[in-house]
Design a protein around this motif. Structure first.
Motif, PDB file in Angstrom:
ATOM      1  N   ASP A  34       0.829  -1.221   0.000  1.00 56.57           N
ATOM      2  CA  ASP A  34       0.000   0.000   0.000  1.00 56.57           C
ATOM      3  C   ASP A  34       0.861   1.269   0.000  1.00 56.57           C
ATOM      4  O   ASP A  34       1.680   1.442  -0.867  1.00 56.57           O
ATOM      5  N   ARG A  88     -12.432  -2.930  -1.661  1.00 53.15           N
ATOM      6  CA  ARG A  88     -12.788  -3.360  -0.298  1.00 53.15           C
ATOM      7  C   ARG A  88     -14.091  -2.693   0.142  1.00 53.15           C
ATOM      8  O   ARG A  88     -15.116  -3.351   0.273  1.00 53.15           O
ATOM      9  N   TRP A 121      -6.896   9.896   3.545  1.00 49.14           N
ATOM     10  CA  TRP A 121      -7.449  11.086   4.196  1.00 49.14           C
ATOM     11  C   TRP A 121      -6.397  12.189   4.339  1.00 49.14           C
ATOM     12  O   TRP A 121      -6.743  13.353   4.488  1.00 49.14           O
TER      13      TRP A 121
END
Ligand code: CCH
Length: 288
Positions: A34, A180, A187
């Protein structure tokens, strides 16, 4: 052949610190996942294990690690958390005496501290339970909803407004994945470091609906790279929530203190500990 003498192994602080160190080592070694860390998804695993708690029936919570089993593993909210559970499997193999339920929460503690968050004091003593203890679907929050839903879900766990806002600051970390949750994007600009940036960005940036085919979400008008969920926006829209959003945006120490306290509570919901509250373990971080 003589039977080997069996000894009961009673793990102590140093044993849990070794597990912490093993998780931390794996975290820093596997920095290709990620945004560069398994930390966020490990924290989400610990939160979703704990956040099923219902104080009225004293069911759910981190005791049991029932997310190992269907139907709980297949609940929509838990999509993608297999990555976190699989990541911890070699640690479980190296320390077979620790329960999955203690391990998942220890991994949440380790992730927060290794991502430069506050210390999260920890108690051990959770036991693994079978699939008959799986909680019904719908106990975790739905990001498309409003403040009354947030209060209903976190109120069911026993939390008040201030703790709800503090806990939400975890969204400084990680991101949404279209495969997902259906939502997309991080954010904050530093999704592998815990800061109060989530609160600052909520207040300081201009947010507009993202124009796309996916579920309703917000993007920052300036860079169009950051996101907020409808539930995140409630923390500025709702006056009672906003008071705490403003406090945490101004004062990172207040955020860290309240976040740590609320996470300790969250991680212990419904667990019948023998280890007393005043003898929690505080782990050394890899950079201490
Ligand atoms: Fe969250 N969260 N969360 N969240 N969350 C998601 C991702 C993370 C909600 C919805 C979502 C908390 C509260 C809420 C993390 C920690 C916490 C995602 C994206 C959604 C949707 C999942 C995906 O697509 O992978 C809602 C709604 C609420 C409350 O109303 C709380 C409380 C915590 C922890 C204390 C973390 C960390 C992530 C990032 C996971 C990752 O894989 O990067």
């Amino acid at each position: 052949g003589q039977e080997p003498k069996r000894r009961i192994f009673v793990p102590r602080f140093g044993d849990y610190q070794k597990v912490y160190d093993a998780i931390a080592k794996r975290l820093h070694e596997h920095d290709n996942y990620d945004d560069g860390s398994y930390g966020p998804v490990l924290l989400r695993l610990a939160w979703h294990a704990s956040g099923t708690y219902d104080k009225l029936t004293n069911t759910g919570g981190s005791n049991g690690a029932t997310m190992r089993f269907a139907p709980e593993s297949d609940h929509g909210a838990n999509a993608g958390l297999k990555a976190a559970r699989d990541f911890l499997e070699p640690v479980k193999e190296a320390f077979p005496w620790i329960t999955y339920s203690d391990l998942w929460i220890l991994a949440g503690v380790c992730s927060i501290q290794e991502m430069q968050g506050p210390k999260i004091p920890y108690r051990a003593g959770r036991s693994d339970r079978d699939l008959s203890f799986c909680t019904p679907d719908g106990r975790l929050p739905d990001a498309s909803k409003d403040g009354s839903h947030i209060r209903a879900i976190f109120g069911r766990m026993g939390f008040g407004d201030r703790e709800m806002v503090a806990l939400s600051g975890a969204h400084a970390l990680g991101r949404c994945h279209t495969d997902r949750s259906g939502y997309h994007g991080p954010w904050t600009f530093s999704p592998t470091t815990l800061t109060n940036d989530y609160f600052k960005l909520l207040l300081d940036e201009k947010w507009a609906y993202k124009k796309w085919n996916g579920p309703k979400q917000f993007e920052d008008v300036k860079t169009k790279t950051l996101m907020m969920l409808p539930t995140d926006m409630e923390l500025v829209k709702d006056k009672a929530f906003r008071k705490y959003t403003e406090l945490y945006a101004k004062d990172n120490d207040a955020f860290f203190k309240d976040f740590s306290d609320a996470v300790v509570t969250l991680f212990e919901l419904g667990v019948p500990f023998e280890q007393p509250e005043d003898l929690r373990y505080t782990f050394k971080s890899s950079f201490d």
